[in-house]
Scaffold this active site. Structure first.
Site, PDB file in Angstrom:
ATOM      1  N   LYS A  93       2.575   9.921   8.390  1.00  0.00           N
ATOM      2  CA  LYS A  93       1.848   9.575   9.441  1.00  0.00           C
ATOM      3  C   LYS A  93       2.334  10.282  10.949  1.00  0.00           C
ATOM      4  CE  LYS A  93      -1.203   6.034   7.721  1.00  0.00           C
ATOM      5  NZ  LYS A  93      -0.716   5.236   6.516  1.00  0.00           N
TER       6      LYS A  93
ATOM      7  N   PHE B 280       0.911  -1.067   0.061  1.00  0.00           N
ATOM      8  CA  PHE B 280      -0.063  -0.009  -0.004  1.00  0.00           C
ATOM      9  C   PHE B 280       1.011   1.062   0.126  1.00  0.00           C
ATOM     10  CE2 PHE B 280      -2.320   3.488   1.806  1.00  0.00           C
ATOM     11  CZ  PHE B 280      -3.597   3.739   1.142  1.00  0.00           C
TER      12      PHE B 280
ATOM     13  N   ASP C  97       9.056   2.437   2.044  1.00  0.00           N
ATOM     14  CA  ASP C  97       7.863   3.119   2.458  1.00  0.00           C
ATOM     15  C   ASP C  97       7.795   2.622   4.013  1.00  0.00           C
ATOM     16  OD1 ASP C  97       5.473   4.070   3.277  1.00  0.00           O
ATOM     17  OD2 ASP C  97       4.317   3.498   1.317  1.00  0.00           O
TER      18      ASP C  97
HETATM   19  C1  LIG Z   1      -0.917   5.737   5.079  1.00  0.00           C
HETATM   20  C2  LIG Z   1      -0.101   5.051   4.246  1.00  0.00           C
HETATM   21  C3  LIG Z   1       0.211   5.845   2.730  1.00  0.00           C
HETATM   22  C4  LIG Z   1      -0.489   6.941   2.341  1.00  0.00           C
HETATM   23  O1  LIG Z   1      -0.280   7.994   3.204  1.00  0.00           O
HETATM   24  P1  LIG Z   1      -1.265   9.286   3.128  1.00  0.00           P
HETATM   25  O2  LIG Z   1      -0.935  10.199   4.072  1.00  0.00           O
HETATM   26  O3  LIG Z   1      -2.763   8.757   3.292  1.00  0.00           O
HETATM   27  O4  LIG Z   1      -1.546   9.594   1.674  1.00  0.00           O
HETATM   28  C5  LIG Z   1       1.197   5.222   2.006  1.00  0.00           C
HETATM   29  N1  LIG Z   1       2.115   4.198   2.450  1.00  0.00           N
HETATM   30  C6  LIG Z   1       1.883   3.464   3.744  1.00  0.00           C
HETATM   31  C7  LIG Z   1       2.633   2.330   4.000  1.00  0.00           C
HETATM   32  C8  LIG Z   1       0.836   3.838   4.401  1.00  0.00           C
HETATM   33  O5  LIG Z   1       0.484   3.243   5.558  1.00  0.00           O
END
Ligand SMILES: *Cc1c(COP(=O)(O)O)cnc(C)c1O
Length: 406
Positions: free
Chosen positions: A247, A131, A218
């Protein structure tokens, strides 16, 4: 309570609860009912709600200067860049406002890296169940066909492989000359709380070195102490080339970051990327304070301890539960996999247990408590989850049904 019809686009199936106040791991709704927060705004409020040091940083900066634009030097942005580079071993930072934007930045770096090497159609290896966000590029990188449906044409240039399977990446390396980078999460969050094996990550690092690919991690959900170390990749002892954060970085004030080292740190030149709001004095000052509190209060170590306590508590409580098939995670990122869909548990947890949880991949309860929880609050989460899942209180057959919420 407000009317159910609203002028908001229907992108969320929202619970009918609205919180008006928080303190640490506790929240209160409009009626003054108290709840225990085991999701921290989906891994955002790691320092808990209304943390006094964060409130103070916001108030101080709000009374001074919010925004001037990136036309000018921003001292707090430079300080934050320096602190993040010290923590990660990276050399350069770019600041934006969300996780998706941080990953967009990483993907643009990958493409520049490719074109620099005369690869005209650069490709990025991504993972099944990965994701990376909701923009068109990050949605294309995301490995969830149901989230992608209806948004075609997706962006080309992604090669998808099985998570945690080094042979799958080696195979791609052999038949695809145009790969320039790999993008993946150290622990898949939305994908069901699955951690990479440290061995896999070390092998992947070696493969990236051999091929000249960028290793892009990520760490938007895993970063900043969540998994029991400052960053998820530290469990494997490797250094990535690119790291994305968001986050927890602002504890609720929106901010994202893309960090890079080596050749990846030198790819952008003025005009190639940017953000109007990104790296403003407010967000950067708050993020500096977040880093200071995480370090001062030893929160990565705390997350490791509390994670063990949470998982072992859940294992004890749920060991012979007929519908629990796995309890897994790293630090305070914990998943409880059930043998059936259980989305309705989110509403039931609120109503019956006054507990905030999320469900991902239809059948996995995901817990992401704030890192500032005390032992008692972690035990309380275990008790409430236990009561929520205990057959007899509610028959197991009702786990999945919507009616169970009514
Ligand atoms: C939440 C998340 C995203 C996206 O972040 P947003 O601030 O909602 O755009 C991308 N990668 C990971 C692993 C996430 O948990």
């Amino acid at each position: 309570m407000h009317a159910v019809t609203s002028h908001l686009m229907e992108v969320y199936a929202r619970e009918p609860v609205s919180f008006v106040r928080g303190c640490g791991a506790r929240l209160w709704d409009e009626q003054g009912v108290e709840y225990l927060d085991a999701i921290a705004g989906v891994a955002v409020t790691s320092l808990g709600h209304a943390h006094p040091d964060i409130t103070d940083a916001i108030v101080q900066q709000a009374g001074r200067l919010l925004h001037t634009s990136n036309v000018f030097r921003i001292d707090w942005q430079e300080q934050l860049g320096e602190r993040l580079c010290l923590l990660t071993g990276m050399q350069k930072a770019f600041f934006c406002n969300s996780g998706a934007e941080a990953n967009e930045t990483a993907l643009k770096l990958a493409r520049l890296h490719g074109h620099r090497r005369q690869i005209s159609v650069p490709k990025v290896v991504v993972m099944e169940n990965g994701f990376h966000g909701r923009t068109i590029a990050t949605l294309s990188a995301t490995g969830n066909p149901s989230g992608q449906r209806g948004f075609e044409p997706l962006l080309p240039g992604f090669l998808r492989v099985t998570y945690n399977d080094i042979e799958a990446v080696r195979k791609v390396a052999e038949c695809e000359p145009d790969v320039v980078a790999v993008l993946l999460e150290p622990v898949q969050g939305e994908g069901g709380v699955r951690a990479l094996s440290p061995h896999y990550l070390r092998e992947l690092r070696a493969l990236c070195d051999q091929r000249g690919w960028l290793l892009m991690l990520d760490e938007i959900q895993t970063g900043l102490g969540r998994t029991g170390t400052w960053f998820g990749y530290q469990h494997a002892g490797v250094a990535p080339d690119v790291v994305t954060l968001a986050k927890a970085l602002g504890n609720g004030v929106p901010i994202g970051a893309c960090l890079a080292r080596g050749t990846a740190a030198e790819l952008f030149s003025p005009g190639q990327h940017g953000s109007t709001f990104g790296g403003n004095p407010l967000a950067c000052r708050v993020a500096c304070k977040v880093l200071e509190v995480i370090a001062r209060d030893h929160l990565p170590e705390r997350a490791a301890e509390l994670g063990v306590r949470l998982r072992s508590g859940l294992e004890r409580a749920l060991c012979d539960h007929p519908h629990v098939i796995a309890i897994r995670g790293q630090g305070l990122m914990v998943g409880i996999e059930l043998d059936q869909p259980c989305k309705a548990l989110v509403g039931r947890a609120l109503e019956e247990q006054r507990l905030l949880i999320t469900v991902t991949r239809d059948s996995i309860i995901r817990l992401l408590p704030p890192l500032i929880c005390d032992d008692r609050q972690i035990d309380d989460i275990v008790d409430r989850v236990d009561r929520l899942l205990t057959p007899g209180v509610d028959s197991p057959a009702t786990l999945a049904t919507e009616e169970a919420r009514l």
